[in-house]
Design a protein around this motif. Sequence first.
Motif, short mmCIF file in Angstrom:
data_model
loop_
_atom_site.label_atom_id
_atom_site.label_comp_id
_atom_site.label_asym_id
_atom_site.label_seq_id
_atom_site.Cartn_x
_atom_site.Cartn_y
_atom_site.Cartn_z
N GLU A 116 0.91 -1.36 -0.18
CA GLU A 116 0.02 0.33 0.02
C GLU A 116 1.00 1.13 -0.61
O GLU A 116 0.57 2.05 -0.74
N ARG A 117 2.33 0.98 0.75
CA ARG A 117 2.61 2.65 1.02
C ARG A 117 3.56 2.72 -0.78
O ARG A 117 3.53 3.51 -1.21
N GLU A 118 3.56 1.81 -1.24
CA GLU A 118 4.06 1.72 -2.74
C GLU A 118 3.39 2.30 -3.77
O GLU A 118 3.44 2.97 -4.59
N VAL A 119 1.66 1.88 -3.25
CA VAL A 119 1.52 2.07 -4.03
C VAL A 119 0.55 3.97 -3.91
O VAL A 119 0.62 5.06 -4.95
N SER A 120 0.69 4.56 -2.77
CA SER A 120 0.29 5.58 -2.17
C SER A 120 1.77 6.09 -2.65
O SER A 120 1.23 7.73 -3.26
N ARG A 121 2.81 6.11 -2.43
CA ARG A 121 4.19 7.30 -2.76
C ARG A 121 3.97 7.24 -4.71
O ARG A 121 4.53 7.95 -5.63
N THR A 122 3.73 5.94 -4.97
CA THR A 122 3.96 5.95 -6.78
C THR A 122 2.41 7.31 -7.06
O THR A 122 2.36 7.49 -8.04
N LEU A 123 1.24 6.87 -6.01
CA LEU A 123 0.30 7.78 -7.16
C LEU A 123 0.39 9.11 -6.43
O LEU A 123 -0.04 10.31 -7.11
N ASN A 124 0.93 9.44 -5.63
CA ASN A 124 1.21 10.84 -5.05
C ASN A 124 2.11 11.81 -5.88
O ASN A 124 1.86 12.72 -6.37
N ASP A 125 3.12 10.82 -6.40
CA ASP A 125 4.38 11.12 -7.88
C ASP A 125 3.64 11.31 -8.95
O ASP A 125 3.65 12.84 -9.11
N GLN A 126 2.69 11.26 -8.90
CA GLN A 126 2.56 10.85 -10.56
C GLN A 126 1.48 11.83 -10.27
O GLN A 126 0.86 13.08 -11.80
N ILE A 127 0.26 11.97 -10.09
CA ILE A 127 -0.96 12.84 -9.68
C ILE A 127 -0.37 14.62 -9.28
O ILE A 127 -0.98 15.43 -10.06
N LYS A 128 0.48 14.58 -8.36
CA LYS A 128 1.41 15.61 -8.53
C LYS A 128 1.90 16.43 -9.69
O LYS A 128 1.42 17.72 -10.19
N GLN A 129 2.37 15.72 -10.62
CA GLN A 129 2.70 15.84 -11.73
C GLN A 129 1.67 16.25 -12.29
O GLN A 129 1.45 17.06 -13.31
N GLN A 130 -0.04 15.30 -12.46
CA GLN A 130 -0.93 16.27 -12.98
C GLN A 130 -1.53 17.08 -12.62
O GLN A 130 -1.57 17.87 -13.54
N LEU A 131 -1.55 17.30 -11.90
CA LEU A 131 -1.95 18.75 -10.77
C LEU A 131 -0.61 20.06 -11.45
O LEU A 131 -1.56 21.00 -12.48
N LYS A 132 0.07 19.66 -11.28
CA LYS A 132 1.39 20.76 -12.32
C LYS A 132 1.09 20.91 -14.13
O LYS A 132 0.67 22.36 -14.19
#
Length: 350
Positions: A289-305
């Motif tokens: 779950e930590r691996e998924v959480s961190r992957t999603l967070n990094d991707q979503i930050k880039q999408q918001l940018k």
Amino acid sequence: MHTTTMTRVTSLIGATLLGLTTLQASAAPEIPPIPAVQGDVVQAEGDFKIKFSIGTTQSGAQYRGLEYFEKIVEQRSDGHIQVELFHSAQLGDDLQAVSNLQSGTLEMTAPSTSPLVGMFPEFAVFDLPFLFPTPEVADKVLDGEIGQKMLDDASRQGLVAIGWAENGYRQLTNSATPVTSPDDLDGLKIRTMQNDIHLGIWRTLGANPTPMSFAELFTALEQGVVDGQENPWITIEASKFIEVQDYASETNHVYTPFITLVSERFWNRLPAGYQQLVRDAAKQMGDYEREVSRTLNDQIKQQLKQAGMQITELTPEQVEVFQEKLAPVYDDWRDEIGGELIDAIRKASQ
């Protein structure tokens, strides 16, 4: 319309739809696949059912972790333990789920630590600002002696605590200005949870903290009742705050874990072999779950940018200014949380 023209129009529409579909597909986060189940079948007596309830949505990292837990437990019990998953607080919010564990009407849940501070005052340590400088430090603390002792201490009042996962770091957004120092927060109305430490954090930084329910937040931001809010990137994206917030700062100011809890009444009915299986599955679930959480967070930050949100990534020197300003918050809460626990975590962080 001429047949040839009709065919061209149909092809054009089809190509356009295909292009839109491809665009949507490329924007979808790429989630790490659920790992294969490792380990032999556990031999034990009896058939059991686990209802596992969480407050977060089906699209989040936590539910993905639960799917892995379900797969491990069902395969390694050879189907003698069946797991049923409930997301989005279908069976009640975090506190209701914990109460249901205590009464024996629900088998498992995995709330954030913040709502449990009333039961376990030491959990307030996770609300202290900038306690975990990196995710790796959080893992080291929670997966080590400190985390195990906190699980042991939380295994009372009808609960058995068996593992950790992550809700993640909280980030700041607002509609007024880029934030790189506490001075930028002067007078800004920031929505917070109804949590005394969080209120103290933003008050100490010079903001005007405004507690309100999450359900009211989007409208409050839209109408200017509050200027900003703080949540993990996943929540910021899922809640469409980009529609009402122009600026974000990657502050990582508070790290919140999820804690995996089992009903003691149910636990005591499980044979020892199945207890160990559930413990092992909870650990593997947390790691994934930590691996998924961190992957999603990094991707979503880039999408918001890419979607136009102006995101400021604080330098270590800028973070230090915030930390120094917030030193009084630690002094205020040291006795209530326990100075030894705070010192042990800080020592492990170095």
